[in-house]
Design a protein around this motif. Structure first.
Motif, mmCIF file in Angstrom:
data_model
loop_
_atom_site.group_PDB
_atom_site.id
_atom_site.type_symbol
_atom_site.label_atom_id
_atom_site.label_comp_id
_atom_site.label_asym_id
_atom_site.label_seq_id
_atom_site.Cartn_x
_atom_site.Cartn_y
_atom_site.Cartn_z
ATOM 1 N N ASN A 255 -10.245 7.912 9.416
ATOM 2 C CA ASN A 255 -10.495 8.236 10.799
ATOM 3 C C ASN A 255 -9.701 9.641 11.053
ATOM 4 O OD1 ASN A 255 -11.347 5.593 11.548
ATOM 5 N ND2 ASN A 255 -9.090 4.875 11.855
ATOM 6 N N SER A 256 -10.143 10.430 12.070
ATOM 7 C CA SER A 256 -9.806 11.620 12.365
ATOM 8 C C SER A 256 -10.012 12.544 11.138
ATOM 9 C CB SER A 256 -8.345 11.760 12.775
ATOM 10 O OG SER A 256 -8.118 10.783 13.833
ATOM 11 N N LEU A 257 -11.123 12.626 10.560
ATOM 12 C CA LEU A 257 -11.228 13.418 9.335
ATOM 13 C C LEU A 257 -11.413 14.836 9.698
ATOM 14 C CD1 LEU A 257 -14.268 11.162 7.997
ATOM 15 C CD2 LEU A 257 -12.507 11.960 6.849
ATOM 16 N N LYS A 258 -10.855 15.550 8.914
ATOM 17 C CA LYS A 258 -10.778 16.883 8.670
ATOM 18 C C LYS A 258 -11.472 17.624 7.773
ATOM 19 C CE LYS A 258 -5.641 16.249 10.050
ATOM 20 N NZ LYS A 258 -4.467 16.416 9.794
ATOM 21 N N THR B 82 1.054 -1.150 0.097
ATOM 22 C CA THR B 82 0.014 0.085 0.148
ATOM 23 C C THR B 82 0.851 1.372 0.227
ATOM 24 O OG1 THR B 82 -0.103 0.044 2.341
ATOM 25 C CG2 THR B 82 -1.717 -1.209 1.186
ATOM 26 N N ASN B 83 0.049 2.455 -0.403
ATOM 27 C CA ASN B 83 0.718 3.458 -0.163
ATOM 28 C C ASN B 83 -0.144 4.499 -0.174
ATOM 29 O OD1 ASN B 83 0.536 5.304 -3.004
ATOM 30 N ND2 ASN B 83 1.278 3.196 -3.459
ATOM 31 N N TYR B 84 0.213 5.741 0.543
ATOM 32 C CA TYR B 84 -0.809 6.944 0.665
ATOM 33 C C TYR B 84 -0.251 8.219 0.360
ATOM 34 C CZ TYR B 84 -2.761 2.799 3.721
ATOM 35 O OH TYR B 84 -3.424 1.975 4.027
ATOM 36 N N ALA B 85 -1.257 9.048 0.349
ATOM 37 C CA ALA B 85 -0.913 10.483 0.240
ATOM 38 C C ALA B 85 -0.278 10.807 1.714
ATOM 39 C CB ALA B 85 -2.133 11.655 -0.372
ATOM 40 N N ASP B 86 0.578 11.975 1.480
ATOM 41 C CA ASP B 86 1.059 12.395 2.860
ATOM 42 C C ASP B 86 0.117 13.037 3.725
ATOM 43 O OD1 ASP B 86 4.380 13.513 1.566
ATOM 44 O OD2 ASP B 86 3.696 11.643 2.299
ATOM 45 N N SER B 87 -0.802 13.734 3.038
ATOM 46 C CA SER B 87 -2.023 14.223 3.778
ATOM 47 C C SER B 87 -2.978 13.415 4.505
ATOM 48 C CB SER B 87 -2.800 15.114 2.846
ATOM 49 O OG SER B 87 -3.489 14.352 1.809
ATOM 50 N N VAL B 88 -2.988 11.972 4.119
ATOM 51 C CA VAL B 88 -3.831 11.034 4.838
ATOM 52 C C VAL B 88 -3.063 10.050 5.710
ATOM 53 C CG1 VAL B 88 -5.652 11.492 3.040
ATOM 54 C CG2 VAL B 88 -4.023 9.534 2.957
ATOM 55 N N LYS B 89 -1.796 10.050 5.497
ATOM 56 C CA LYS B 89 -0.757 8.890 6.232
ATOM 57 C C LYS B 89 -1.182 9.228 7.482
ATOM 58 C CE LYS B 89 2.748 8.246 4.016
ATOM 59 N NZ LYS B 89 4.084 8.615 3.217
ATOM 60 N N GLY B 90 -1.586 7.992 8.033
ATOM 61 C CA GLY B 90 -1.613 7.687 9.780
ATOM 62 C C GLY B 90 -3.233 7.830 10.080
ATOM 63 N N ARG B 91 -4.060 8.239 9.130
ATOM 64 C CA ARG B 91 -5.273 8.386 9.520
ATOM 65 C C ARG B 91 -6.291 7.348 8.618
ATOM 66 N NH1 ARG B 91 -7.799 12.967 7.962
ATOM 67 N NH2 ARG B 91 -6.337 13.625 6.284
#
Length: 120
Positions: free
Chosen positions: A83-86, A57-66
């Motif tokens: 999770n932890s939506l902004k 998997t890979n993620y955009a930095d803006s969503v990584k960890g969430r």
């Protein structure tokens, strides 16, 4: 014909969670990558997360960890746990499939999208 149908979007307050689903039907010889993209009003469509055939998997930095992308091969479904939506996560989220036919022709399929709105 391959068909992708997204579901699970909706309204949520900042700090809340949503789980998006992408149900895949039809035949494809080989899947290279499945992923989630999003597009907010006035902004370019951007990659959110991808999962390869081998499970990486890979993620955009803006969503990584969430956010977490996963798949269920038995149900032919890909998920995006958010999770932890902004408020800046507000966008239309699209499911994407990239693969090959048996003749090795590259194919690219998209769902119709599901709206995610995060209020402050």
């Amino acid at each position: 014909q391959v068909q992708l149908v997204e579901s699970g979007g909706g309204l949520v307050q900042a700090g809340g969670s949503l789980r998006l689903s992408c149900a895949v039907s039809g035949y494809i010889f080989s899947i290279n990558t499945m992923g989630w993209y999003r597009q907010a009003p006035g902004k370019q469509r951007e990659l959110v997360a991808t999962i390869a055939s081998g499970g990486s998997t890979n993620y955009a930095d803006s969503v990584k960890g969430r956010f977490t992308i996963s798949r269920d091969n038995v149900k032919n479904t890909v998920y995006l746990q958010m999770n932890s939506l902004k408020p800046e996560d507000t966008a239309v989220y699209y499911c994407n499939l990239r693969g090959r036919t048996w003749t090795h022709m590259e194919v690219d399929y998209w769902g119709q999208g599901t709206q995610v709105t995060v209020s402050s």
